[in-house]
Design a protein around this motif. Structure first.
Motif, PDB file in Angstrom:
ATOM      1  N   GLY A 310      -3.547  -4.609   3.963  1.00 18.53           N
ATOM      2  CA  GLY A 310      -2.942  -3.569   4.780  1.00 18.53           C
ATOM      3  C   GLY A 310      -2.576  -2.349   3.960  1.00 18.53           C
ATOM      4  N   VAL A 311      -2.025  -1.371   4.650  1.00 18.03           N
ATOM      5  CA  VAL A 311      -1.620  -0.109   4.031  1.00 18.03           C
ATOM      6  C   VAL A 311      -0.122   0.086   4.249  1.00 18.03           C
ATOM      7  CG1 VAL A 311      -1.886   2.407   4.142  1.00 18.03           C
ATOM      8  CG2 VAL A 311      -3.875   0.918   4.492  1.00 18.03           C
ATOM      9  N   PHE A 312       0.578   0.417   3.173  1.00 15.33           N
ATOM     10  CA  PHE A 312       2.007   0.717   3.236  1.00 15.33           C
ATOM     11  C   PHE A 312       2.097   2.192   2.847  1.00 15.33           C
ATOM     12  CE2 PHE A 312       6.279   0.222   0.958  1.00 15.33           C
ATOM     13  CZ  PHE A 312       7.020   0.037   2.104  1.00 15.33           C
ATOM     14  N   GLY A 313       1.906   3.060   3.842  1.00 14.23           N
ATOM     15  CA  GLY A 313       1.682   4.474   3.540  1.00 14.23           C
ATOM     16  C   GLY A 313       2.932   5.325   3.691  1.00 14.23           C
ATOM     17  N   VAL A 314       2.985   6.405   2.913  1.00 16.43           N
ATOM     18  CA  VAL A 314       4.068   7.380   3.028  1.00 16.43           C
ATOM     19  C   VAL A 314       3.873   8.172   4.322  1.00 16.43           C
ATOM     20  CG1 VAL A 314       5.086   9.454   1.989  1.00 16.43           C
ATOM     21  CG2 VAL A 314       4.248   7.609   0.516  1.00 16.43           C
ATOM     22  N   ALA A 315       4.935   8.278   5.143  1.00 13.63           N
ATOM     23  CA  ALA A 315       4.801   8.980   6.425  1.00 13.63           C
ATOM     24  C   ALA A 315       4.797  10.501   6.248  1.00 13.63           C
ATOM     25  CB  ALA A 315       5.941   8.567   7.350  1.00 13.63           C
ATOM     26  N   LYS A 316       5.662  10.997   5.363  1.00 17.10           N
ATOM     27  CA  LYS A 316       5.847  12.451   5.232  1.00 17.10           C
ATOM     28  C   LYS A 316       4.516  13.202   5.145  1.00 17.10           C
ATOM     29  CE  LYS A 316       8.697  15.694   2.593  1.00 17.10           C
ATOM     30  NZ  LYS A 316       7.769  16.782   2.361  1.00 17.10           N
TER      31      LYS A 316
END
Ligand code: GDP
Ligand code: PGA
Ligand code: MN
Ligand code: MN
Length: 610
Positions: A310-316
């Motif tokens: 999976g991806v644990f991505g930065v939202a900003k």
């Protein structure tokens, strides 16, 4: 309790006796009231339970929202420790302590700390299943936090079938949340400890529920423990994204791995699509956005896979324009979980800085701490709505450009390795490095600004070797030697390069538009590897000429900034050489090849000056 643990595990099909022993030991220590074995198929039920308990909030059809405690929103580097029984494992950055000191300390903290709670048993694999690295990739995380379970199901391959046949070849990973309101985060009386006992393949984390500290498969195992195992067994484990670029005209495909410090553009680069202005000649495939395990196969090919699921991505700043692929990965029914963004309790919408226009109607909107935006005091009206390290979690299967073979344990051949980070000056857009030792040297001297992904360090300029500084588990000199050894075995050497998307003008603006446009310098790198372009030789590498870069469709401002983006400031670089020398001197026993590379670059700079 301990008496019926065995029964619960057997009933759940968890038959590996060594795993059973491990679960019993920590069930007893932590005092958990119930044991529950987790498989991926439990997700829907666990989500339902979490919604009912208010641990998750609905964020649209099949989308979820969570908040972590406000003092628990990033990795805590100074509380993160690598422990072993051999003092020779002490490096400059791994924060080494003897395991004889750390294990009792963690056991004391964990004793009775899960009383009244459920202990979830999460068997996982940090690899595409079926390959020879499975024995290094398997683990069992015990956690007393349901949110961590749901994040793990998205980020790793989860289920008893991954570990039942592996005997003792699994990482023992224990996560106890602790009483978050009474841990003294960031004070002299800080009670948190995040310890990897690397020579025992045991991870003991106490005092957080934030992903980077609590998803033990990802960072503690996938990077820290993995790199220690890689050192002992001849492979590399790196904080690298991994992507493939296909030129549909020639049919050629190039796979590039790249290390940038946390929150410095890996996820965005791996998800990138060819800029619209370049038409549909190039196709970019996503393999991984944060971790790569790399080895040399029987044919002498350098290969790598993404161990995550999976991806644990930065939202900003994630939006339709900067990263349309990410937006498509978090659509309704993707099962995505948003953490620490802003949330509307009435409409269930989420928002973060850079998502699009700030909602004009404040009704129902709450910031990442859960405070009503409409009630903000005058002094706080302009505070961010979302935490700068707020994140989305989604499975690889949701990423529209995920490669068809992402789940293949054989991985893909790696043709290029790039390093980069946030550097407001000195580092040009791209400089290619032909020589392997100089490439490894370049990685070891990667200097960049730290980000909000690590508590209290945003903006601090520091060296971050290969972007692994927070994850290094053994001494840097040995790390460099392992790199030279592994890459040395490859018949076709990868082309190294250093990139920088973050140069700034005097007014603070970014000089390069970044995001999807970053494909342009990578296309140049492919052409260089292919002998189609020559670039301009400089002391610190080969720089593209203006004519060689594809500039179609770039705006006037970018075109006029381009010369600065491609410039080498010799005086600044010579000063940098001095800093690098001090930095490298910290690493006792650094291979002579690295020092030679350093002296070559220093000499070339001097000669250029003459
Ligand atoms: P990662 O943590 O290394 O995977 O980094 P991400 O790709 O998640 O990006 C971290 C932050 O940097 C996000 O806020 C992005 O919007 C921003 N970012 C990523 N790529 C670029 C770029 O090329 N230029 C600029 N200016 N910002 C970027
Ligand atoms: P990132 O991953 O590199 O995408 O920010 C999480 C981390 O390194 O903390
Ligand atoms: Mn990372
Ligand atoms: Mn990322």
């Amino acid at each position: 309790m301990a008496a019926d643990v065995q029964g619960v595990l057997e009933a759940a099909g968890l038959t590996n006796p060594q795993v059973q022993e491990f679960v019993k030991e920590y069930a007893e220590l932590t005092g958990a009231e119930r044991i529950e074995v987790v498989n991926t198929s439990d997700d829907a039920r666990l989500i339902q339970e979490a919604l009912e308990a208010g641990e998750l909030l609905p964020a649209g059809e099949g989308l979820y929202y969570s908040r972590s405690y406000y003092k628990d929103t990033a990795r805590a580097e100074e509380r993160t420790i690598v422990a072993t029984s051999d003092e020779r494992d002490k490096g400059t950055y791994n924060n080494w302590h003897p395991s004889s000191e750390m294990k009792p300390k963690l056991h004391d903290l964990m004793r009775g700390a899960s009383e009244g709670k459920t202990m979830y048993v999460i068997p996982y694999l940090m690899a595409p299943a079926g390959g020879p690295l499975d024995k290094f990739a398997a683990g069992v995380e015990l956690t007393d936090n349901r949110n961590v379970v749901m994040q793990m199901i998205r980020m790793a391959r989860v289920g008893v079938d991954y570990i039942n046949h592996l005997g003792n070849d699994f990482v023992r990973a224990v996560h106890v949340t602790g009483d978050l309101e009474n841990l003294g985060q960031g004070t002299p009386d800080d009670k948190r400890y995040f310890v990897t006992v690397a020579d025992e393949r045991t991870i003991l984390h106490f005092g957080s529920s934030y992903g980077g500290n609590a998803l033990l498969g990802k960072i503690a195992h996938g990077l820290r423990q993995g790199s220690y195992d890689g050192w002992k067994n001849g492979f590399l484990v790196e904080q690298f994204m991994l992507l493939g670029i296909t030129d549909k005209e020639t049919g050629k495909k190039y796979n590039i791995a790249g290390g940038f410090p946390s929150a410095s553009g890996k996820t965005n680069l791996a998800m990138t699509l060819a800029p619209d202005a370049l038409g549909d000649r190039y196709y970019v495939e996503f393999y991984g956005d944060d971790i790569a395990w790399i080895w040399v196969d029987e044919d002498g090919k350098l290969r790598g896979f993404n161990p995550e699921n999976g991806v644990f991505g930065v939202a900003k700043d994630t939006n339709e324009k900067t990263n349309p692929t990410a937006i498509e990965s978090i659509l309704p029914n993707s099962g995505a979980i948003f953490t620490n963004v802003a949330y509307n309790e009435k409409t269930h919408e989420v928002w973060w800085e850079g998502k699009g226009d700030k909602p004009a109607d404040l009704d129902g909107w709450m910031d990442w701490k859960g405070d009503r935006i409409a009630d903000r005091a005058e002094a706080h009206v302009d505070d961010p709505w979302a935490h700068p390290n707020s994140r989305f979690t989604t499975q690889l299967g949701n990423v529209p450009n995920v490669a068809a073979d992402y789940d293949d344990y054989r991985g893909v051949e790696i043709h290029g390795i790039i390093f980069g980070g946030r550097a407001r000056d000195r580092e040009p857009l791209i400089r290619a490095i032909h020589d392997v030792a100089e490439g490894v040297y370049d990685g070891l001297t990667l200097g960049a600004e730290a980000t909000a992904a690590a508590d209290g360090l945003e903006g601090v300029l520091r060296y971050d070797p290969m972007s692994m500084r927070p994850f290094l588990s053994y001494p840097e000199a040995d790390y460099a030697a392992n790199w030279l050894k592994v890459i040395g075995q490859a018949k076709d050497k990868p082309l190294f390069a250093h990139v920088n998307w973050f140069q700034r003008g005097d007014d603070g603006r970014f000089l390069w538009p970044g995001y999807r446009e970053n494909l342009r310098p990578l296309l140049w790198l492919m052409q260089l590897k292919n002998g189609e372009v020559k670039g301009r030789e400089t002391a610190v590498g080969i720089i593209p000429t203006r004519e060689e870069l594809n500039l179609d469709g770039l705006d006037e401002q970018t075109l006029s900034d381009l010369d600065s983006v491609l410039a080498i400031d010799k005086a600044r670089w010579q000063q940098e050489i001095g800093y690098r020398e001090e930095h490298l001197k910290q690493f006792d026993g650094l291979p002579e090849e690295i020092w030679e590379a350093h002296r070559r670059v220093a000499k070339a700079l001097e000669d250029e000056q003459a």
